[in-house]
Design a protein around this motif. Structure first.
Motif, mmCIF file in Angstrom:
data_model
loop_
_atom_site.group_PDB
_atom_site.id
_atom_site.type_symbol
_atom_site.label_atom_id
_atom_site.label_comp_id
_atom_site.label_asym_id
_atom_site.label_seq_id
_atom_site.Cartn_x
_atom_site.Cartn_y
_atom_site.Cartn_z
ATOM 1 N N UNK A 72 -109.247 -1.691 35.681
ATOM 2 C CA UNK A 72 -109.287 -2.078 34.264
ATOM 3 C C UNK A 72 -109.789 -3.497 34.040
ATOM 4 N N UNK A 73 -109.542 -4.386 35.020
ATOM 5 C CA UNK A 73 -109.949 -5.774 34.876
ATOM 6 C C UNK A 73 -110.940 -6.147 35.979
ATOM 7 N N UNK A 74 -111.961 -6.933 35.654
ATOM 8 C CA UNK A 74 -112.929 -7.341 36.683
ATOM 9 C C UNK A 74 -112.330 -8.379 37.625
ATOM 10 N N UNK A 75 -112.904 -8.488 38.797
ATOM 11 C CA UNK A 75 -112.559 -9.548 39.741
ATOM 12 C C UNK A 75 -113.224 -10.833 39.267
ATOM 13 N N UNK A 76 -112.432 -11.890 39.077
ATOM 14 C CA UNK A 76 -112.943 -13.147 38.553
ATOM 15 C C UNK A 76 -113.139 -14.147 39.689
ATOM 16 N N UNK A 77 -114.339 -14.716 39.764
ATOM 17 C CA UNK A 77 -114.669 -15.709 40.791
ATOM 18 C C UNK A 77 -115.346 -16.912 40.143
ATOM 19 N N UNK A 78 -115.151 -18.062 40.769
ATOM 20 C CA UNK A 78 -115.825 -19.263 40.289
ATOM 21 C C UNK A 78 -116.455 -19.989 41.469
ATOM 22 N N UNK A 79 -117.591 -20.594 41.215
ATOM 23 C CA UNK A 79 -118.251 -21.428 42.220
ATOM 24 C C UNK A 79 -118.470 -22.799 41.598
ATOM 25 N N UNK A 80 -118.009 -23.815 42.313
ATOM 26 C CA UNK A 80 -118.121 -25.187 41.797
ATOM 27 C C UNK A 80 -118.829 -26.068 42.823
ATOM 28 N N UNK A 81 -119.688 -26.931 42.317
ATOM 29 C CA UNK A 81 -120.338 -27.909 43.195
ATOM 30 C C UNK A 81 -120.332 -29.267 42.515
ATOM 31 N N UNK A 82 -120.176 -30.303 43.312
ATOM 32 C CA UNK A 82 -120.203 -31.662 42.783
ATOM 33 C C UNK A 82 -121.646 -32.109 42.616
ATOM 34 N N UNK A 83 -121.934 -32.762 41.494
ATOM 35 C CA UNK A 83 -123.274 -33.290 41.234
ATOM 36 C C UNK A 83 -123.433 -34.717 41.745
ATOM 37 N N UNK A 84 -122.328 -35.354 42.146
ATOM 38 C CA UNK A 84 -122.373 -36.749 42.580
ATOM 39 C C UNK A 84 -122.066 -36.929 44.061
ATOM 40 N N UNK A 85 -121.304 -36.021 44.641
ATOM 41 C CA UNK A 85 -120.833 -36.176 46.018
ATOM 42 C C UNK A 85 -121.408 -35.063 46.885
ATOM 43 N N UNK A 86 -121.826 -35.431 48.097
ATOM 44 C CA UNK A 86 -122.334 -34.437 49.042
ATOM 45 C C UNK A 86 -121.147 -33.730 49.680
ATOM 46 N N UNK A 87 -120.674 -32.691 49.016
ATOM 47 C CA UNK A 87 -119.486 -31.956 49.462
ATOM 48 C C UNK A 87 -119.792 -30.464 49.473
ATOM 49 N N UNK A 88 -119.012 -29.676 50.232
ATOM 50 C CA UNK A 88 -119.243 -28.229 50.250
ATOM 51 C C UNK A 88 -119.034 -27.607 48.873
ATOM 52 N N UNK A 89 -119.725 -26.508 48.626
ATOM 53 C CA UNK A 89 -119.452 -25.724 47.434
ATOM 54 C C UNK A 89 -118.024 -25.179 47.551
ATOM 55 N N UNK A 90 -117.382 -24.939 46.408
ATOM 56 C CA UNK A 90 -116.038 -24.381 46.390
ATOM 57 C C UNK A 90 -116.071 -23.016 45.705
ATOM 58 N N UNK A 91 -115.607 -22.008 46.432
ATOM 59 C CA UNK A 91 -115.473 -20.665 45.878
ATOM 60 C C UNK A 91 -114.012 -20.445 45.543
ATOM 61 N N UNK A 92 -113.765 -19.980 44.337
ATOM 62 C CA UNK A 92 -112.384 -19.809 43.888
ATOM 63 C C UNK A 92 -112.165 -18.420 43.321
ATOM 64 N N UNK A 93 -111.103 -17.781 43.806
ATOM 65 C CA UNK A 93 -110.661 -16.507 43.233
ATOM 66 C C UNK A 93 -109.542 -16.784 42.240
ATOM 67 N N UNK A 94 -109.640 -16.191 41.061
ATOM 68 C CA UNK A 94 -108.610 -16.342 40.037
ATOM 69 C C UNK A 94 -108.113 -14.965 39.645
ATOM 70 N N UNK A 95 -106.808 -14.740 39.776
ATOM 71 C CA UNK A 95 -106.214 -13.458 39.407
ATOM 72 C C UNK A 95 -105.827 -13.415 37.936
#
Length: 212
Positions: A72-95
């Motif tokens: 009934x509900x979709x799987x929700x995911x987010x991808x975040x990246x910093x525009x100022x710092x050379x850091x890994x992308x962050x993948x986030x699952x939200x229930x």
């Protein structure tokens, strides 16, 4: 190899032992740009690391969903990246937010964050994920013990520095293992100290007809 637990087995054991922070406790609100300096100063006085000040962030966030048959509900995911710092992308699952106990002072939902490479968007698209929307988030992050407080300006993608509104999003959150509901009272107590500048609330997204 027999006798060696798989990664999934190890993850399950860690979750059952309640050592992985997989629950997000969340309160949200907003404040007009014209009053944001007052809230900034209030948070500087209340939060940790007063001398070093809050941490600046400037992120690009994409919100994706994966609709599975008979779900009934979709799987929700987010991808975040910093525009100022050379850091890994962050993948986030939200229930989905837990709605069983209306007396809880905060919204509670499952949340798991992992670091990943820049190819994560291509990978998720191949899996069938759809990008629902994206935005830039620019602001400050404060810490008070295990609590994280952010003040951020939400900007349109591809529109330079064009803001979505004349206000800033304020979020108070804690990531913790399952079963630590006492955190909610701690967050509620801290939120009271920010009144009347900002009213941090437990948002009912079902009533709004949308998901964050």
């Amino acid at each position: 190899m027999s006798g060696v637990p798989s990664t999934q087995d190890l993850l399950s054991q860690a979750l059952n032992s309640k050592i992985i922070p997989n629950q997000e406790y969340l309160l949200q609100g907003s404040i007009l740009d014209s009053a944001s300096d007052h809230l900034f100063q209030r948070l500087k006085g209340l939060c940790d690391n007063v001398e070093s000040g809050p941490q600046l962030f400037n992120d690009h966030e994409l919100c994706l969903s994966l609709r599975a048959p008979n779900q009934p509900q979709p799987l929700m995911l987010r991808v975040r990246r910093s525009l100022d710092v050379d850091a890994p992308y962050q993948l986030r699952y939200i229930g989905q937010p837990e709605v069983g106990d209306r007396t809880r002072p905060t919204l509670v939902r499952s949340s798991i964050d992992v670091g990943c490479t820049s190819t994560v968007i291509d990978f998720l698209t191949e899996l069938g994920c759809k990008i629902d929307f994206e935005y830039f988030s620019k602001g400050y992050m404060f810490r008070k013990g295990r609590m994280k407080i952010t003040m951020s300006k939400i900007l349109k993608v591809g529109k330079g520095d064009e803001a979505l509104s004349q206000s800033q999003l304020v979020e108070l959150s804690v990531l913790a293992p399952t079963g630590q509901d006492a955190i909610g009272e701690e967050m509620k107590s801290f939120a009271e100290q920010l009144k009347p500048l900002v009213q941090l609330e437990k948002i009912d997204y079902k009533r709004l007809g949308t998901m964050p």
